[in-house]
Design an enzyme around this catalytic site. Structure first.
Site, PDB file in Angstrom:
ATOM      1  N   GLY A 183       4.712   2.708  15.693  1.00 31.57           N
ATOM      2  CA  GLY A 183       4.424   3.784  14.752  1.00 31.57           C
ATOM      3  C   GLY A 183       3.543   3.320  13.620  1.00 31.57           C
ATOM      4  N   GLY A 234       1.940   4.995   9.780  1.00 31.50           N
ATOM      5  CA  GLY A 234       1.895   6.129   8.866  1.00 31.50           C
ATOM      6  C   GLY A 234       1.580   5.676   7.468  1.00 31.50           C
ATOM      7  N   GLY A 235       1.850   6.573   6.512  1.00 28.82           N
ATOM      8  CA  GLY A 235       1.497   6.273   5.134  1.00 28.82           C
ATOM      9  C   GLY A 235       2.216   5.060   4.574  1.00 28.82           C
ATOM     10  CG  MET A 236       6.188   5.030   3.824  1.00 26.64           C
ATOM     11  SD  MET A 236       6.163   4.578   2.087  1.00 26.64           S
ATOM     12  CE  MET A 236       7.619   3.549   1.994  1.00 26.64           C
ATOM     13  CB  VAL A 274       7.451   1.239  12.612  1.00 24.59           C
ATOM     14  CG1 VAL A 274       8.840   0.851  13.109  1.00 24.59           C
ATOM     15  CG2 VAL A 274       7.557   1.984  11.287  1.00 24.59           C
ATOM     16  CE  LYS A 328       9.009   2.484   8.016  1.00 19.89           C
ATOM     17  NZ  LYS A 328       9.379   3.832   7.500  1.00 19.89           N
ATOM     18  CG  ASP A 378       8.956  11.476   1.772  1.00 19.93           C
ATOM     19  OD1 ASP A 378       8.540  12.657   1.752  1.00 19.93           O
ATOM     20  OD2 ASP A 378       8.359  10.560   2.357  1.00 19.93           O
TER      21      ASP A 378
END
Length: 772
Positions: A18, A20-22, A25, A40, A140
């Site tokens: 994965g 994404g913005g963070m 992963v 992560k 969130d």
């Protein structure tokens, strides 16, 4: 991070799962413990000065500790955290499933079944109630942060990390406004305004999530980020039923209540929401309206339409000693490139053959089957129906779940073939529902058919084949065929250890079941040793407070009790009860079950006053939760009566046991084992009060019933006949007593049948020589 194969010399990155913005992963292997984990990797954006990074690292450690301290089955477990080569990382449990955003995409952005939505809502509410009690607000909550695992559990991800996002630079900015935001489609009005947020902000976000699950679209979805924010702040959402007319009105009102602009207009905490969900939906039309039950203001309008969704609630308690490995693949979707119906070879075992017609394929009209094949529904419809059946099961509506899976199995068999993995997946769920309905013989035949089919199609060591075999072991145990169950578990365990390793959760689950079967075979020292090893391994792999760890700790305590080591059993049961109270709540059925066993242990140690208080509190808690006639309420009251007798308070013990026996006879039946236990306890009290003629009548009634149900050679039948003979002797009828003793002694017990759990855990009380 792709160039970094090994983090801190421990976490081997395997593949990216994965982005994404963070950050990213990764699926990774923990080389120290030999388990798969999710890592992560969070990397700050842009150039940051040294002072900023120092503050950021400390903030990260603080927030990661917050996340790691959360121990709830609805929250993703954080195992470790740190910094490596300028990258902040979190190590979490690796979940097998999909987040809610992925589920919607897989469903073509169509809304989910109502039962599925309600199940998700109840589980998320329970997780939020726990985290909010720890004074932690997520900030969130969105579909991408809520995972649905393949066994139906719902887990919230990224607790403690959401606040970090703004500092690191992951938050988006509205052009020219300077307003920081998380994910605009799920932000509360107070969050948009930049003010203080509390737990009610998470509930607003949950309302946005449920709105999207129910309609397929977010409540405000105008494309432009500013318009979305203005919508959250100023505009009332369109009622969900304008998008989906068949949506039940009570569910619409739940969602709109969560989306109130003012925090005061929403539920004030997730516990209030969860209690309301659990209370309203299962009610029958005859119960009092919500206002009469003192429901909160935001929920008063939800009294209409509840009948259409009877059965909604938090779902059944977890099943401690069964495998919950689901059929392979994504919740029942098509699993392989099959080009036509695939059929199984003939099954030689005649015990298995009837399953095809009796359990899974009741439609036998060839013309109807041909029509059904031509007009076969699209795969997405079949997946939706499969998920509907799963949700019904999680809500405890097993008869409905069995009917859904049964019809789907027949349809899949016609269109895909009896050997297709999806057909076998539906038959697996049929067997599971049959087991929960107490139809263990039918379930055993169904599991055997599934196991044979999967072995032929997937191979003997495939996880799905092993799951069916392991369930077979469970139902064999329920049928009292413990030696066969033991052989089944032993074979499955050897395969799991060979293919998955000794510490894989599925391997440990099988070893747990093996310990259970050893106990039922009377091999108590082996059972205790295996259970202790499994408990230690689960604590190491899953965590000390994981539900599976506590289940095995419970089994360790049970084995200690069987071995007569009651002081150790008491300590173990108490530790389990305390841990469960912390993780799932003091009134959860699992917590109460452990507290019941502490009462048993106290009684066996002679600490009867303490046991009495435990049972009194339990009876009150069970009555509040399930009513005065619930079997578990009556079990607690039975323990109360036993300890009143042990304290010599025989008049009170007689009244309690007599009332419990009457209720059990009405609820469970005259010949149920628990009913007979209560009748025997009543006879004990009558004898202690010198009322031997009345006691004889009851002892004889119990003995006759046990002989009728269990057989003349069963140990419990022998005990009851000895009770009867003892009573005859006390009445001076010595010749009759001697003859009855002689008859019992003459019966040779070739194989001792397992005693019931209640007798083993102190429910019967001491034998007549101790009590009379």
């Amino acid at each position: 991070m792709a160039d970094t194969a090994l983090i801190q010399g421990r976490y081997q990155l395997l593949d990216l799962i994965g982005r994404g913005g963070m950050g990213e992963v990764w699926r990774a292997r923990d080389e120290s413990l030999g388990r798969l984990v999710a890592v992560k990797c969070l990397k700050p954006l842009g150039q940051r000065d040294t002072a900023f990074m120092r503050v950021l690292r400390e903030r990260f450690r603080r927030e990661a500790r917050v996340a790691a301290g959360l121990q709830h089955r609805g929250v993703t477990v954080v195992h470790d955290f740190g910094e490596y080569d300028g990258v902040l990382y979190l190590v979490m449990e690796l979940l097998d499933g999909h987040n809610l955003s992925q589920l919607l995409e897989a469903n073509g952005r169509r809304p989910l079944p109502v039962a599925e939505i309600l199940d998700i809502a109840g589980q998320v509410a329970a997780a939020l109630a726990y985290t909010h009690e720890q004074d932690i607000v997520h900030r969130d909550l969105k579909p991408a942060n809520v995972m649905r695992t393949v066994d139906g559990a719902v887990k919230i991800c990224d607790f403690g990390i959401a606040r970090l996002g703004h500092d690191i630079g992951f938050s988006s900015k509205l052009t020219g406004t300077g307003i920081a935001m998380g994910t605009p489609h799920y932000m509360s009005p107070e969050q948009i305004a930049g003010g203080a947020v509390d737990r009610r902000s998470d509930l607003y976000s949950l309302g946005c999530v449920l709105y999207e699950l129910a309609t397929g679209v977010p409540p405000f979805d105008d494309g432009d980020a500013w318009a979305v924010l203005v919508g959250h702040r100023d505009a009332p959402p369109e009622p969900p039923r304008t998008h989906r007319a068949e949506l039940p009105e009570p569910l619409e009102r739940v969602i709109l209540g969560l989306l109130a602009k003012s925090p005061a207009g929403r539920p004030q905490d997730a516990g209030e929401l969860g209690r309301f969900l659990a209370e309203v939906w299962p009610t029958a039309p005859s119960v009092l309206p919500p206002a009469a039950r003192g429901l909160p203001t935001w929920a008063l309008a939800m009294s209409t339409g509840c009948k259409a969704n009877a059965g909604m609630g938090p779902g059944p308690a977890p099943v401690a000693l069964r495998t919950v490995t689901p059929p392979g693949g994504f919740v029942g979707g098509l699993t392989g490139p099959w080009t036509g119906p695939m059929e199984l070879p003939p099954v030689v075992n005649p015990v298995v053959n009837p399953v095809v017609d009796q359990v899974a394929d009741r439609v036998v009209n060839p013309a109807a089957a041909a029509v059904a094949t031509v007009a076969a529904p699209p795969p997405s419809t079949l997946v939706s129906r499969h998920n509907e059946g799963l949700s019904l099961g999680r809500l405890g509506r097993w008869e409905e779940a069995e009917a859904v899976h049964h019809a789907l199995a027949a349809e899949r068999s016609r269109t895909l073939g009896s050997a297709h993995p999806d057909t076998l997946a539906s038959r697996y769920e049929v067997a599971f529902a049959l087991c929960r309905l107490g139809r263990h013989a039918d379930a055993a035949r169904a599991y055997e058919q599934v196991a044979a089919g999967r072995e032929h199609t997937l191979g003997p060591d495939h996880p799905d084949t092993l799951a069916a075999r392991q369930e077979m072991g469970y139902v064999l145990g329920r049928l009292g065929r413990h030696a066969e169950a033991h052989r089944t578990y032993t074979a499955v365990l050897a395969s799991r250890e060979r293919t998955m390793g000794p510490d894989h959760p599925d391997t440990l689950r099988c070893r747990h079941n093996l310990a259970f079967s050893l106990s039922r075979l009377g091999r108590l020292e082996e059972s205790h040793r295996v259970a202790r090893e499994v408990a230690d391994a689960r604590a190491r792999v899953l965590g000390e407070f994981h539900a599976d760890t506590l289940v095995t700790r419970y089994e360790v305590a049970y084995a200690l009790g069987r071995l007569g080591r009651w002081a150790e059993a008491l300590g173990a049961y108490h530790a389990v009860a305390e841990a469960r109270a912390r993780t799932v709540g003091p009134d959860h059925p699992d917590t109460l079950a452990a507290r019941y066993e502490t009462g048993v242990s106290l009684g066996r140690l002679g600490r009867c006053e303490e046991a009495l208080e435990v049972y009194r509190e339990l009876a009150g808690a069970r009555t509040r939760a399930h009513g005065p006639a619930d079997p578990e309420t009556l079990r607690a009251r039975h323990g109360l009566g036993v300890n009143l007798g042990r304290l010599g308070r025989w008049e009170e013990a007689l009244a309690e046991s007599r009332e419990v026996g009457t209720l059990r006879e009405r609820v469970l039946g005259a010949d149920h084992a628990d009913t007979l236990v209560s009748h025997r306890e009543t006879a004990v009290a009558l004898g202690q009060l010198g009322r031997w003629a009345e006691a004889l009548k009851l002892y004889r009634q119990v003995a006759d019933a046990r002989q009728r149900v269990l057989g003349a050679a069963h140990p419990e039948t022998h005990n009851s006949r000895n009770d009867e003979a003892h009573c005859l002797a006390r009445l001076g009828r010595t010749a009759e007593a001697t003859e009855l003793y002689r008859q019992v002694a003459a019966l040779t017990v070739r194989q001792a049948a397992p005693r019931t759990r209640e007798s083993l855990s102190g429910g019967f009380g001491p034998e007549p020589s101790d009590r009379l």
